[in-house]
Design a protein around this motif. Structure first.
Motif, PDB file in Angstrom:
ATOM      1  N   ILE A 125       0.587  -1.124  -0.472  1.00 52.05           N
ATOM      2  CA  ILE A 125      -0.396  -0.305   0.244  1.00 52.05           C
ATOM      3  C   ILE A 125       0.825   1.159   0.109  1.00 52.05           C
ATOM      4  CG2 ILE A 125      -1.497   1.729   1.584  1.00 52.05           C
ATOM      5  CD1 ILE A 125      -3.023  -1.488   1.908  1.00 52.05           C
ATOM      6  N   PHE A 126       2.147   1.622   1.671  1.00 55.94           N
ATOM      7  CA  PHE A 126       2.529   2.281   0.999  1.00 55.94           C
ATOM      8  C   PHE A 126       3.462   2.597  -0.849  1.00 55.94           C
ATOM      9  CE2 PHE A 126       5.991   5.047   2.643  1.00 55.94           C
ATOM     10  CZ  PHE A 126       5.267   6.215   3.403  1.00 55.94           C
ATOM     11  N   MET A 127       4.154   1.718  -1.108  1.00 52.76           N
ATOM     12  CA  MET A 127       5.143   1.609  -2.111  1.00 52.76           C
ATOM     13  C   MET A 127       4.138   1.580  -2.705  1.00 52.76           C
ATOM     14  SD  MET A 127       7.509   2.158  -0.077  1.00 52.76           S
ATOM     15  CE  MET A 127       9.052   1.584  -1.560  1.00 52.76           C
ATOM     16  N   HIS A 128       2.947   1.281  -3.068  1.00 54.57           N
ATOM     17  CA  HIS A 128       2.619   1.605  -4.348  1.00 54.57           C
ATOM     18  C   HIS A 128       2.557   2.995  -5.107  1.00 54.57           C
ATOM     19  CE1 HIS A 128      -0.719   0.863  -7.826  1.00 54.57           C
ATOM     20  NE2 HIS A 128      -0.300  -0.540  -7.240  1.00 54.57           N
ATOM     21  N   ASN A 129       3.209   2.877  -6.769  1.00 54.92           N
ATOM     22  CA  ASN A 129       2.143   4.147  -7.864  1.00 54.92           C
ATOM     23  C   ASN A 129       1.095   4.699  -7.930  1.00 54.92           C
ATOM     24  OD1 ASN A 129       5.982   3.485  -7.742  1.00 54.92           O
ATOM     25  ND2 ASN A 129       5.556   2.609  -9.731  1.00 54.92           N
ATOM     26  N   GLY A 130      -0.512   3.460  -7.580  1.00 57.63           N
ATOM     27  CA  GLY A 130      -1.124   4.061  -7.760  1.00 57.63           C
ATOM     28  C   GLY A 130      -2.114   5.055  -6.639  1.00 57.63           C
ATOM     29  N   ILE A 131      -0.958   4.852  -5.459  1.00 52.67           N
ATOM     30  CA  ILE A 131      -1.933   5.718  -4.136  1.00 52.67           C
ATOM     31  C   ILE A 131      -1.699   7.187  -4.442  1.00 52.67           C
ATOM     32  CG2 ILE A 131      -1.953   5.063  -2.031  1.00 52.67           C
ATOM     33  CD1 ILE A 131      -1.670   2.269  -2.758  1.00 52.67           C
ATOM     34  N   ARG A 132      -2.278   7.939  -4.032  1.00 50.65           N
ATOM     35  CA  ARG A 132      -1.751   9.303  -4.139  1.00 50.65           C
ATOM     36  C   ARG A 132      -0.985   9.788  -2.285  1.00 50.65           C
ATOM     37  NH1 ARG A 132      -7.636  12.494  -4.141  1.00 50.65           N
ATOM     38  NH2 ARG A 132      -7.215  11.157  -1.508  1.00 50.65           N
ATOM     39  N   LEU A 133      -0.095  10.391  -2.700  1.00 48.31           N
ATOM     40  CA  LEU A 133       1.307  10.993  -1.835  1.00 48.31           C
ATOM     41  C   LEU A 133       0.201  10.787  -0.146  1.00 48.31           C
ATOM     42  CD1 LEU A 133       3.601  11.627  -0.851  1.00 48.31           C
ATOM     43  CD2 LEU A 133       3.747  13.433  -1.463  1.00 48.31           C
ATOM     44  N   LYS A 134      -0.952  11.993  -0.364  1.00 50.35           N
ATOM     45  CA  LYS A 134      -1.920  12.283   0.575  1.00 50.35           C
ATOM     46  C   LYS A 134      -2.298  11.230   1.169  1.00 50.35           C
ATOM     47  CE  LYS A 134      -6.711  14.842   0.946  1.00 50.35           C
ATOM     48  NZ  LYS A 134      -7.614  14.954   0.906  1.00 50.35           N
ATOM     49  N   ASP A 135      -2.702  10.029   0.300  1.00 48.46           N
ATOM     50  CA  ASP A 135      -3.545   8.627   1.243  1.00 48.46           C
ATOM     51  C   ASP A 135      -2.150   7.680   2.005  1.00 48.46           C
ATOM     52  OD1 ASP A 135      -5.718   9.193   0.254  1.00 48.46           O
ATOM     53  OD2 ASP A 135      -5.851   8.238  -1.659  1.00 48.46           O
ATOM     54  N   LYS A 136      -1.327   8.766   0.707  1.00 50.38           N
ATOM     55  CA  LYS A 136       0.158   7.691   2.207  1.00 50.38           C
ATOM     56  C   LYS A 136       0.271   7.935   3.143  1.00 50.38           C
ATOM     57  CE  LYS A 136       1.822   5.488  -2.383  1.00 50.38           C
ATOM     58  NZ  LYS A 136       2.920   5.532  -3.133  1.00 50.38           N
ATOM     59  N   LEU A 137      -0.024   9.432   3.291  1.00 55.03           N
ATOM     60  CA  LEU A 137       0.883   9.738   4.536  1.00 55.03           C
ATOM     61  C   LEU A 137      -0.363   9.409   5.440  1.00 55.03           C
ATOM     62  CD1 LEU A 137       1.866  13.726   3.135  1.00 55.03           C
ATOM     63  CD2 LEU A 137       3.404  11.407   4.430  1.00 55.03           C
ATOM     64  N   ILE A 138      -1.488   9.789   5.011  1.00 50.69           N
ATOM     65  CA  ILE A 138      -3.473   9.602   5.790  1.00 50.69           C
ATOM     66  C   ILE A 138      -2.598   8.126   6.217  1.00 50.69           C
ATOM     67  CG2 ILE A 138      -5.032   9.061   6.192  1.00 50.69           C
ATOM     68  CD1 ILE A 138      -5.697  11.082   4.080  1.00 50.69           C
ATOM     69  N   PHE A 139      -2.844   6.817   5.656  1.00 53.42           N
ATOM     70  CA  PHE A 139      -2.481   5.497   5.495  1.00 53.42           C
ATOM     71  C   PHE A 139      -0.819   5.011   6.968  1.00 53.42           C
ATOM     72  CE2 PHE A 139       0.210   1.613   5.162  1.00 53.42           C
ATOM     73  CZ  PHE A 139      -0.466   0.608   5.056  1.00 53.42           C
ATOM     74  N   LEU A 140       0.428   6.367   6.726  1.00 44.81           N
ATOM     75  CA  LEU A 140       1.464   5.915   7.774  1.00 44.81           C
ATOM     76  C   LEU A 140       0.848   6.861   9.177  1.00 44.81           C
ATOM     77  CD1 LEU A 140       4.078   5.360   7.377  1.00 44.81           C
ATOM     78  CD2 LEU A 140       5.230   7.701   6.580  1.00 44.81           C
ATOM     79  N   MET A 141       0.416   7.948   8.880  1.00 42.07           N
ATOM     80  CA  MET A 141      -0.011   8.425  10.435  1.00 42.07           C
ATOM     81  C   MET A 141      -1.289   7.443  10.839  1.00 42.07           C
ATOM     82  SD  MET A 141      -0.672  13.008   9.636  1.00 42.07           S
ATOM     83  CE  MET A 141      -1.597  12.373   7.908  1.00 42.07           C
ATOM     84  N   VAL A 142      -2.143   6.946  10.855  1.00 43.66           N
ATOM     85  CA  VAL A 142      -2.743   5.983  11.027  1.00 43.66           C
ATOM     86  C   VAL A 142      -1.758   4.811  11.856  1.00 43.66           C
ATOM     87  CG1 VAL A 142      -4.849   4.393  10.841  1.00 43.66           C
ATOM     88  CG2 VAL A 142      -4.715   6.514   9.750  1.00 43.66           C
ATOM     89  N   ASN A 143      -1.053   4.039  11.601  1.00 42.56           N
ATOM     90  CA  ASN A 143      -0.299   3.111  11.558  1.00 42.56           C
ATOM     91  C   ASN A 143       1.120   3.794  12.945  1.00 42.56           C
ATOM     92  OD1 ASN A 143      -1.019   1.072   9.952  1.00 42.56           O
ATOM     93  ND2 ASN A 143       0.030   1.394   8.083  1.00 42.56           N
ATOM     94  N   MET A 144       1.317   4.776  12.105  1.00 40.87           N
ATOM     95  CA  MET A 144       2.126   5.325  13.378  1.00 40.87           C
ATOM     96  C   MET A 144       0.851   5.923  14.240  1.00 40.87           C
ATOM     97  SD  MET A 144       4.824   7.607  10.923  1.00 40.87           S
ATOM     98  CE  MET A 144       5.368   8.238  12.516  1.00 40.87           C
ATOM     99  N   GLY A 145       0.059   5.835  14.641  1.00 39.98           N
ATOM    100  CA  GLY A 145      -0.544   6.241  16.109  1.00 39.98           C
ATOM    101  C   GLY A 145      -1.421   7.920  16.280  1.00 39.98           C
TER     102      GLY A 145
END
Length: 143
Positions: free
Chosen positions: A110-130
Motif C-alpha cells: 500500500i505504501f509503495m504502490h505508485n497508483g496511490i496518492r501521496l495524501k493517502d499514503k501520508l494518512i495511511f502512515l499517520m494511522v499506522n504510527m498512531g
C-alpha cells in the motif's frame, strides 16, 4: 458490504459476454435505521467484517478457477479502501486496532504502490504510527 462485488465477479466469470453501460440504472435504497447507516461501533465492526468476508469469497473463488487469484493492484486498492472506511472513527482505539489488523501483510505494498496518492499514503502512515487521531483533532476547523 461488497456483496454486489462478490456476486458480480462470479457472474462475469461464467458469462459468455459482459456489457458495459455508462448510465446509472439502479438506485440503492437504505432504511435510515439500518446498520448500514449507523455510526454505532458494533455496526461499524459488523460492516467491516462483512467486507472482509466478501473479499475472502471473491479471492477464494478466483483462486479456485484461476491460479493467480485477484489482481494484485485490485487487492492493494481494496485493502486501502477497506481501511479508509474506518477513518471517521479513528478517535476510537478499537477502530485503530481494527485498522492495524486488517490485511497487515499488504502494508508495504500500500505504501509503495505508485497508483496511490501521496495524501493517502501520508494518512495511511499517520494511522499506522498512531498519530492520525491527534493530527485530525489539531487540524479540525473550529466552528
Amino acid at each position: 458490504m461488497g456483496e454486489d462485488w462478490a456476486c458480480s465477479v462470479q457472474y462475469a466469470f461464467f458469462s459468455n459476454k459482459v456489457g458495459y453501460v455508462r448510465d446509472l440504472h439502479y438506485n440503492y435504497l437504505r432504511h435510515q435505521g439500518s446498520s448500514s447507516n449507523s455510526d454505532d461501533i458494533e455496526d461499524i465492526f459488523k460492516r467491516h467484517q462483512r467486507f472482509v468476508d466478501n473479499f475472502g469469497v471473491v479471492n477464494s473463488f478466483m483462486k479456485q478457477y484461476d491460479k493467480d487469484g485477484l489482481d494484485h493492484d485490485d487487492v492493494v486498492f481494496r485493502c486501502l479502501n477497506l481501511r479508509f472506511q474506518l477513518l471517521p472513527y479513528m478517535d476510537n482505539p478499537e477502530c485503530i486496532k481494527l485498522w492495524r489488523e486488517t490485511f497487515p501483510e499488504y502494508n508495504r505494498e500500500i505504501f509503495m504502490h505508485n497508483g496511490i496518492r501521496l495524501k493517502d499514503k501520508l494518512i495511511f502512515l499517520m494511522v499506522n504510527m498512531g498519530v492520525y487521531p491527534f493530527i485530525k483533532r489539531l487540524t479540525k476547523k473550529k466552528s
